[in-house]
Write a protein that holds these residues in place. Sequence first.
Motif, PDB file in Angstrom:
ATOM      1  N   MET A   1       0.794  -1.056  -0.333  1.00  0.00           N
ATOM      2  CA  MET A   1      -0.479   0.058  -0.119  1.00  0.00           C
ATOM      3  C   MET A   1       0.993   1.295  -0.020  1.00  0.00           C
ATOM      4  O   MET A   1       2.219   1.437   0.450  1.00  0.00           O
ATOM      5  CB  MET A   1      -1.091  -0.287   0.949  1.00  0.00           C
ATOM      6  CG  MET A   1      -1.819   1.298   1.139  1.00  0.00           C
ATOM      7  SD  MET A   1      -2.946   1.084   2.968  1.00  0.00           S
ATOM      8  CE  MET A   1      -3.845   0.070   2.987  1.00  0.00           C
ATOM      9  N   ASP A   2       0.444   2.618  -0.943  1.00  0.00           N
ATOM     10  CA  ASP A   2       1.088   3.370  -0.993  1.00  0.00           C
ATOM     11  C   ASP A   2       1.041   4.450   0.076  1.00  0.00           C
ATOM     12  O   ASP A   2      -0.033   4.369   0.968  1.00  0.00           O
ATOM     13  CB  ASP A   2       0.654   4.403  -1.881  1.00  0.00           C
ATOM     14  CG  ASP A   2       1.690   6.403  -2.081  1.00  0.00           C
ATOM     15  OD1 ASP A   2       1.335   6.614  -1.087  1.00  0.00           O
ATOM     16  OD2 ASP A   2       2.433   5.806  -3.470  1.00  0.00           O
ATOM     17  N   LYS A   3       2.602   4.387   1.014  1.00  0.00           N
ATOM     18  CA  LYS A   3       2.398   5.374   2.259  1.00  0.00           C
ATOM     19  C   LYS A   3       1.825   6.432   2.453  1.00  0.00           C
ATOM     20  O   LYS A   3       1.394   6.087   3.478  1.00  0.00           O
ATOM     21  CB  LYS A   3       4.107   5.494   2.203  1.00  0.00           C
ATOM     22  CG  LYS A   3       5.118   4.550   2.470  1.00  0.00           C
ATOM     23  CD  LYS A   3       6.455   5.140   2.328  1.00  0.00           C
ATOM     24  CE  LYS A   3       7.491   3.952   2.478  1.00  0.00           C
ATOM     25  NZ  LYS A   3       8.744   4.783   2.919  1.00  0.00           N
ATOM     26  N   ALA A   4       1.223   7.085   1.303  1.00  0.00           N
ATOM     27  CA  ALA A   4       1.039   8.588   1.721  1.00  0.00           C
ATOM     28  C   ALA A   4      -0.734   7.669   1.963  1.00  0.00           C
ATOM     29  O   ALA A   4      -1.352   8.613   3.021  1.00  0.00           O
ATOM     30  CB  ALA A   4       1.648   8.866   0.659  1.00  0.00           C
ATOM     31  N   LEU A   5      -0.922   6.291   0.941  1.00  0.00           N
ATOM     32  CA  LEU A   5      -2.429   6.397   1.600  1.00  0.00           C
ATOM     33  C   LEU A   5      -2.697   6.045   2.872  1.00  0.00           C
ATOM     34  O   LEU A   5      -3.512   6.111   3.743  1.00  0.00           O
ATOM     35  CB  LEU A   5      -2.663   4.914   0.591  1.00  0.00           C
ATOM     36  CG  LEU A   5      -4.023   5.185   0.293  1.00  0.00           C
ATOM     37  CD1 LEU A   5      -5.367   5.737   0.033  1.00  0.00           C
ATOM     38  CD2 LEU A   5      -4.816   3.852  -0.552  1.00  0.00           C
TER      39      LEU A   5
END
Length: 248
Positions: A1-5
């Motif tokens: 999963m994208d870190k920002a998300l």
Amino acid sequence: MDKALYIAMTGAVQNMQAQSIRANNLANVNTTGFKADFEQARSMPVFGEFYPSRAYALTENPATNYNPGWLQETGNDFDVAIKGDGWIAVIGPDGTERYTRVGNLSIGPNGQLYTGNNLQVLGDGAPIVIPEFDKIEIGLDGTISIRPRGQGPQELAQIDRIRLVNPPLEQLEKDENGLFKLKEEGAGAVLPDANVRLVAGFLEGSNVSAVEEMIHLLSLARQYEVHVKMMSRADENAEAMARILQIG
């Protein structure tokens, strides 16, 4: 999963929990003797087998605001408020000793003395039971005196004393019922404190500031919107990256 998300998602979830704490404070702005809860947020590294390169948001309820609420005069002989520091000892819903500043007292069908939240008030040695009377007085030190039914005006008898305590605040915590208890399990009952005083004919209001709670709620709501927008942007970036890879 994208870190920002991931960060935005945990931030939104924890932000909702913070709003629930503030909303509960606001809902009890008119509750007798209610003490407001604080909330705070911080980042927590995600520890695992490797270096903690990610973090998540964490909302905590670190403490309770013990400042006294405003005193409202009622003129009712069964209304008492704590003057300054201290607590009224009661029997909690689970049968253990708890502490409250809810002082709108009442008498049950068998003479038991209850607080406004239906908890039995403790006396010197046990829950207080009041015989039938024509007149009752509650002294500043919690002493309960009555003129038994049918007796002359000079027949004033002391029957018990409301147990007033004042344990150090750092030893207290709020339970799920809004009552206070000792943090240390099995610490036993707190001894009475003769310095705790009552004010008869008054009730202590909530120490919640409606204006402050509304400001905090609005701020938290805006933070939640930012988290949702960040999640949306992260999703758009992921879709754009997928299209670029397909073209390649």
